[in-house]
Design a protein around this motif. Structure first.
Motif, mmCIF file in Angstrom:
data_model
loop_
_atom_site.group_PDB
_atom_site.id
_atom_site.type_symbol
_atom_site.label_atom_id
_atom_site.label_comp_id
_atom_site.label_asym_id
_atom_site.label_seq_id
_atom_site.Cartn_x
_atom_site.Cartn_y
_atom_site.Cartn_z
ATOM 1 N N LEU A 10 0.866 -1.123 0.044
ATOM 2 C CA LEU A 10 0.058 0.011 -0.058
ATOM 3 C C LEU A 10 0.793 1.360 0.198
ATOM 4 N N PRO A 11 0.419 2.394 -0.489
ATOM 5 C CA PRO A 11 1.323 3.411 -0.615
ATOM 6 C C PRO A 11 1.826 4.017 0.671
ATOM 7 N N THR A 12 0.702 4.111 1.716
ATOM 8 C CA THR A 12 1.296 5.248 2.744
ATOM 9 C C THR A 12 0.534 4.629 4.013
ATOM 10 N N ALA A 13 1.188 4.939 5.322
ATOM 11 C CA ALA A 13 0.524 4.558 6.497
ATOM 12 C C ALA A 13 -0.732 4.939 6.608
ATOM 13 N N GLN A 14 -1.108 6.183 6.126
ATOM 14 C CA GLN A 14 -2.519 6.730 5.876
ATOM 15 C C GLN A 14 -3.562 5.565 5.487
ATOM 16 N N ASP A 15 -3.295 4.871 4.628
ATOM 17 C CA ASP A 15 -4.110 3.897 4.061
ATOM 18 C C ASP A 15 -4.520 2.952 4.981
ATOM 19 N N LEU A 16 -3.892 2.783 6.088
ATOM 20 C CA LEU A 16 -4.215 1.812 7.154
ATOM 21 C C LEU A 16 -5.995 2.014 7.797
ATOM 22 N N GLU A 17 -5.855 3.392 7.743
ATOM 23 C CA GLU A 17 -7.002 3.999 8.550
ATOM 24 C C GLU A 17 -8.273 3.314 7.664
ATOM 25 N N MET A 51 -7.891 -0.841 8.128
ATOM 26 C CA MET A 51 -8.223 -1.343 9.453
ATOM 27 C C MET A 51 -9.535 -1.481 9.872
ATOM 28 N N GLN A 52 -10.334 -0.762 9.258
ATOM 29 C CA GLN A 52 -11.750 -0.847 9.296
ATOM 30 C C GLN A 52 -12.396 -1.870 8.592
ATOM 31 N N LEU A 53 -11.957 -2.094 7.451
ATOM 32 C CA LEU A 53 -12.434 -3.065 6.410
ATOM 33 C C LEU A 53 -12.310 -4.478 6.911
ATOM 34 N N LEU A 54 -10.916 -4.580 7.214
ATOM 35 C CA LEU A 54 -10.490 -6.147 7.371
ATOM 36 C C LEU A 54 -11.353 -6.786 8.551
ATOM 37 N N PRO A 55 -11.023 -6.340 9.852
ATOM 38 C CA PRO A 55 -11.530 -6.935 10.998
ATOM 39 C C PRO A 55 -13.052 -7.225 10.892
ATOM 40 N N ARG A 56 -13.690 -6.280 10.373
ATOM 41 C CA ARG A 56 -15.179 -6.322 10.203
ATOM 42 C C ARG A 56 -15.619 -7.360 9.302
ATOM 43 N N SER A 57 -15.006 -7.318 8.280
ATOM 44 C CA SER A 57 -15.359 -8.261 7.188
ATOM 45 C C SER A 57 -14.719 -9.774 7.328
ATOM 46 N N SER A 58 -13.731 -9.593 7.990
ATOM 47 C CA SER A 58 -13.208 -11.209 8.411
ATOM 48 C C SER A 58 -13.710 -11.963 9.605
ATOM 49 N N GLY A 105 -16.018 -10.427 11.972
ATOM 50 C CA GLY A 105 -17.011 -9.652 12.316
ATOM 51 C C GLY A 105 -16.721 -9.041 13.602
ATOM 52 N N GLU A 106 -15.403 -8.513 13.843
ATOM 53 C CA GLU A 106 -15.078 -7.509 14.911
ATOM 54 C C GLU A 106 -14.936 -6.335 14.675
ATOM 55 N N ARG A 107 -15.234 -5.357 15.582
ATOM 56 C CA ARG A 107 -14.844 -3.887 15.147
ATOM 57 C C ARG A 107 -13.146 -3.843 15.212
ATOM 58 N N MET A 108 -12.430 -4.687 15.870
ATOM 59 C CA MET A 108 -11.137 -4.393 15.867
ATOM 60 C C MET A 108 -10.508 -5.764 16.068
ATOM 61 N N ASN A 109 -9.455 -6.227 15.562
ATOM 62 C CA ASN A 109 -8.866 -7.459 15.905
ATOM 63 C C ASN A 109 -7.934 -7.289 17.155
ATOM 64 N N PRO A 110 -7.825 -8.216 18.115
ATOM 65 C CA PRO A 110 -7.108 -8.334 19.370
ATOM 66 C C PRO A 110 -5.540 -7.643 19.087
ATOM 67 N N TYR A 111 -4.826 -8.279 17.923
ATOM 68 C CA TYR A 111 -3.771 -7.993 17.852
ATOM 69 C C TYR A 111 -3.238 -7.451 16.521
ATOM 70 N N THR A 112 -2.717 -6.131 16.306
ATOM 71 C CA THR A 112 -2.117 -5.827 15.052
ATOM 72 C C THR A 112 -0.777 -5.307 15.315
ATOM 73 N N SER A 113 0.137 -6.076 14.568
ATOM 74 C CA SER A 113 1.756 -6.002 14.648
ATOM 75 C C SER A 113 2.402 -5.048 13.477
ATOM 76 N N VAL A 114 3.084 -4.082 13.856
ATOM 77 C CA VAL A 114 3.558 -3.426 12.684
ATOM 78 C C VAL A 114 5.154 -3.206 13.037
ATOM 79 N N TRP A 115 5.834 -3.558 12.019
ATOM 80 C CA TRP A 115 7.155 -3.469 12.408
ATOM 81 C C TRP A 115 7.915 -2.763 11.341
ATOM 82 N N THR A 116 9.009 -2.064 11.676
ATOM 83 C CA THR A 116 9.860 -1.395 10.491
ATOM 84 C C THR A 116 11.233 -1.507 10.832
#
Ligand code: SF4
Lengths: 494, 266
Positions: free
Chosen positions: A264-271, A274-281, A283-294
């Motif tokens: 994805l182009p930028t960190a902003q895209d996660l906005e 991160m709403q679409l994915l947990p809800r669609s997969s 059925g949660e508003r937010m998934n319990p663990y999101t790990s991001v590493w750079t």
């Protein structure tokens, strides 16, 4: 440290390999799976539960449709700009201490990963659940090279210990019930309590004890990634259990295997995502663990960080003007959870790592329609459209299914000299249906059909394999004495 | 208004009573109905089976047949055929590089409506008993077909209209939005999966206790009715056009006596 640098990504006409194939025609595999009553009831229960949950949390957002549009637009733009984004990602990932490897296909990716593991001197790896490594058959490859790979995601562990294959991309053990899981644990976990019951918390604790030892001893971890951010060279994994996070932080070496379409182009895209994915997969508003590493940080987390970027047929798919949006997929699994065909057959019937509606298009797009029995996959749908409605990035799966059916028909016609039964049926229908006059003539035969139907006014058996398949479970009503157009004419109406 | 009837091939040949009912409804509202004689089929079966060349020929015939007559709007008693006219004809033409046909197909598609879409959105029918004299004193349930629901976004138009028929009792169908498993040649190519879907649909219908299941697509109803009949079920199927056309003086057949042979006895 030596690296296996494979050069910049180039658009190559390379078919995908690995676990992307139906090894028998879908109707055949599906018929077998349909016969498994336990599987059907497990699947029905699981898919309906998650469907309801998804509908509920999606309904909470007023801007859901706008989010879907935004997700689709971002993905479309990213796919149109893929080479540049990948280069940007490579630059930033490298600048922060990571090493980038490019793999044309499954074989190349497996070889790169094996070499990387060997260089550490270890013969054991822990794994975060990863579709990309399923796709390339990494576990099997490592095993054949004498390297043991331990899945740490609970469901993936169940499948691995059960010497089974995943049946769903998000819930790999969706086809197993608790009792089956307990039996697998009792059989395969050396130090498990022999009085283990099928109580879910007990099962989870048994798995935890089993995994803990692996986490503490492993030198190498292998992960997939849900996304890569070009502007910072960041990778991210979204999960439910936290076992993935243990893998991502404890071992010295972290090797990520990721499809090139995940950038994805930028960190902003996660906005948006991160709403679409947990809800669609889930059925949660937010998934319990999101790990991001750079990148690599001195004294914290893995010391060596690699990413293997795999093509494996993705540029093939991208070159298909009607099918390319299939690469927008964020692997949420919503389409399979709502699919009436998947609900009855489960994932194994599709043969490939990617089952359900997305698998029915993605697998043939990546391998080419002629590969093994992949030409049967696009027909594994009634085109009801539930998948398109559910897809968070609005992939028009029904349209792509139809497109690929056309590809299959064309490929079949090239290979075959004699027309198939379907060809004949379609030719006959074409002649009858491309002119009102001809159809009118054909309809003169309707009374013959009435005779054939007999006194019950039902046709119970038609000849031929295809028509016979229809009458295997459905009666056909006796045709009317007169077609509508005949009636219209006799009424003197035109 | 001058309304061109697109009977659809399956209704023309197998369910003529559905087309006659459609004509009755429109004429009762004071409109003139014309039947473009060149019409045959929308080509959906060919398109969805991947036979694009054949499909284009069938689609071209459709476009040509409707260009040959004058009308204000066209109507079909089938959501899936309308969806095909609206969404697939352009695609077929474009694939063949025929931009002329693509534009003509768009023009025909833009004026083609599914029956209840026309009734509600264009002709302002919201109460079937009052505006059409519809009367059907039976307990029915209703299955919304996938193409109407998802491609045409018919919403509750069909169900709402059925509910306003005089004397009717419409009971809700559990899991109504689930596909019946027809899917054209899907029901032949993947006959077993299709049957499994059909069995669940039949069980849902059975659970309502209704003696018939209505809907807006003759092909889905043929599939569902065929399954019910094979299972020896008492329940049958009847297209919603026939229920809307049914009146006290000229009733559609009572459910128990419903002849799945399409009203051929009438
Ligand atoms: S195709 Fe859409 S719904 Fe299916 S897994 Fe991918 S993103 Fe999810």
């Amino acid at each position: 440290m030596s690296t296996t640098f494979m050069g910049m990504p180039a658009v190559r006409d390379t078919a995908g390999h690995g676990n992307l194939h139906a090894s028998e025609p879908f109707p055949q595999a599906a018929t077998r799976e349909l016969g498994n009553a336990q599987l059907r009831s497990n699947l029905r229960h699981a898919t309906h539960t998650i469907r309801d949950k998804r509908l509920k949390v999606v309904g909470e957002l007023d801007d859901w449709e706008a989010l879907r549009d935004a997700g689709a637009a971002t993905k479309n733009a990213a796919m149109a700009n893929l080479p540049a984004l990948l280069e940007e990602f490579e630059k930033n990932f490298t600048a922060r201490g990571g090493v980038v490897h490019w793999a044309r296909d499954a074989e190349e990716a497996n070889r790169i990963v094996t070499d990387l593991v060997r260089q550490t001197g270890s013969d054991e790896v822990v794994k975060v659940k990863s579709m990309a490594t399923q796709e390339i058959g990494l576990n099997e490859h490592l095993e054949s090279e004498g390297i043991a790979a331990f899945e740490t995601d609970l469901a993936e562990l169940i499948v691995q210990l059960g010497e089974d294959k995943p049946s769903h991309i998000l819930v790999p053990a969706i086809h197993k019930n608790r009792t089956e899981v307990k039996d697998i644990f009792l059989r395969q976990m050396p130090q498990v309590d022999p009085d283990l019951t099928d109580n879910p918390p007990e099962l989870a604790m048994a798995a935890r004890a089993h995994l803990r030892k692996k986490f503490l001893s492993a030198q190498v971890a292998i992960s997939g990634a849900n996304f890569a951010l070009a502007d910072t060279g960041t990778l991210g994994v979204v999960e439910s259990e936290g076992n993935g996070r243990m893998c991502l932080t404890l071992p010295d070496t972290l090797i990520t295997v990721m499809g090139i379409e995940k950038v994805l182009p930028t960190a902003q895209d996660l906005e948006v995502f991160m709403q679409l994915l947990p809800r669609s997969s889930t059925g949660e508003r937010m998934n319990p663990y999101t790990s991001v590493w750079t990148g690599v940080t001195e004294g914290d987390g893995p010391k060596n960080m690699h990413i293997v970027l795999i093509d494996n047929g993705r540029t093939n798919a991208l070159a298909d003007q009607y099918g390319r949006t299939a690469l927008n997929c964020i692997r949420c699994s919503a389409c399979m959870n709502v699919c009436p065909v998947y609900e009855r057959t489960g994932g194994h019937a599709y043969g490939s790592t990617y089952p359900g509606p997305i698998g029915a298009i993605l697998s043939p797009l990546m391998t080419g329609i002629e590969a093994e029995d992949n030409g049967s996959l696009p027909y594994a749908s009634s085109l009801c459209g539930a998948c398109y409605d559910a897809c968070p990035v609005k992939i028009n799966i029904p349209d792509i299914l139809v497109h690929l059916r056309g590809e299959d028909v064309a490929a079949q016609h090239q290979q075959r000299k004699l027309p198939s039964e379907m060809d004949l049926l379609m030719k006959g229908a074409e002649i009858a249906l491309s002119s009102g006059k001809v159809l009118n003539l054909m309809e003169k035969a309707l009374p013959v059909g009435r005779l054939a139907a007999g006194r019950q006014k039902k046709i119970k058996k038609l000849p031929g394999k295809l028509a016979g398949a229809w009458t295997s479970s459905r009666d056909i009503p006796a045709p009317p004495a007169q077609s509508f157009r005949d009636w219209w004419k006799k009424e003197g109406r035109g | 208004m001058k309304i061109a009837l697109f009977a659809t091939c399956i209704v023309d040949a197998m369910y003529p009573s559905v087309a006659r009912a459609t004509v009755q409804i429109l004429e009762r509202l004071g409109h003139e109905v014309v039947f473009p004689a060149g019409q045959a089929c929308c080509g959906q079966m060919h398109t969805n089976s991947g036979y694009f060349d054949a499909a284009r020929k069938v689609a071209e015939n459709h476009v040509h047949a409707f260009e040959a007559v004058e009308y204000d709007v066209a109507v079909a008693p089938s959501g899936s055929c309308v969806a095909s006219v609206r969404h697939q004809h352009r695609m077929l033409a474009e694939r063949a590089g025929d931009t002329d046909l693509a534009e003509r197909a768009d023009a025909v598609g833009a004026t083609t409506y599914e029956l209840t879409q026309l009734l509600v959105d264009v002709l302002g029918v919201t109460n079937a008993a009052e505006q059409l004299g519809s009367y059907f004193p039976h307990t029915i349930t209703y299955h919304p077909s996938c193409h109407g629901m998802r491609l045409l976004r018919l919403g509750d138009r069909q169900l709402d209209l059925l509910k306003t028929v005089g004397g009717i009792d419409v009971v809700e169908l559990p899991d109504a939005d689930q596909c019946c498993g027809f899917g054209g040649t899907f029901s032949m190519k993947n006959s077993q999966v299709s049957t499994a879907m059909l069995e669940d649909k039949a069980a849902s219908i059975r659970s309502t206790g209704a003696s018939l299941c209505s809907g807006g697509d003759a092909s889905c109803l043929m599939h569902i009715g065929g399954g019910l009949s094979r299972a020896g079920d008492a329940a049958g199927t009847l297209h919603l056009a026939e229920i809307l056309a049914s009146t006290i003086d000229s009733p559609a057949p009572a459910p128990a006596a419903t002849d799945t042979t399409t009203g051929a006895t009438r």
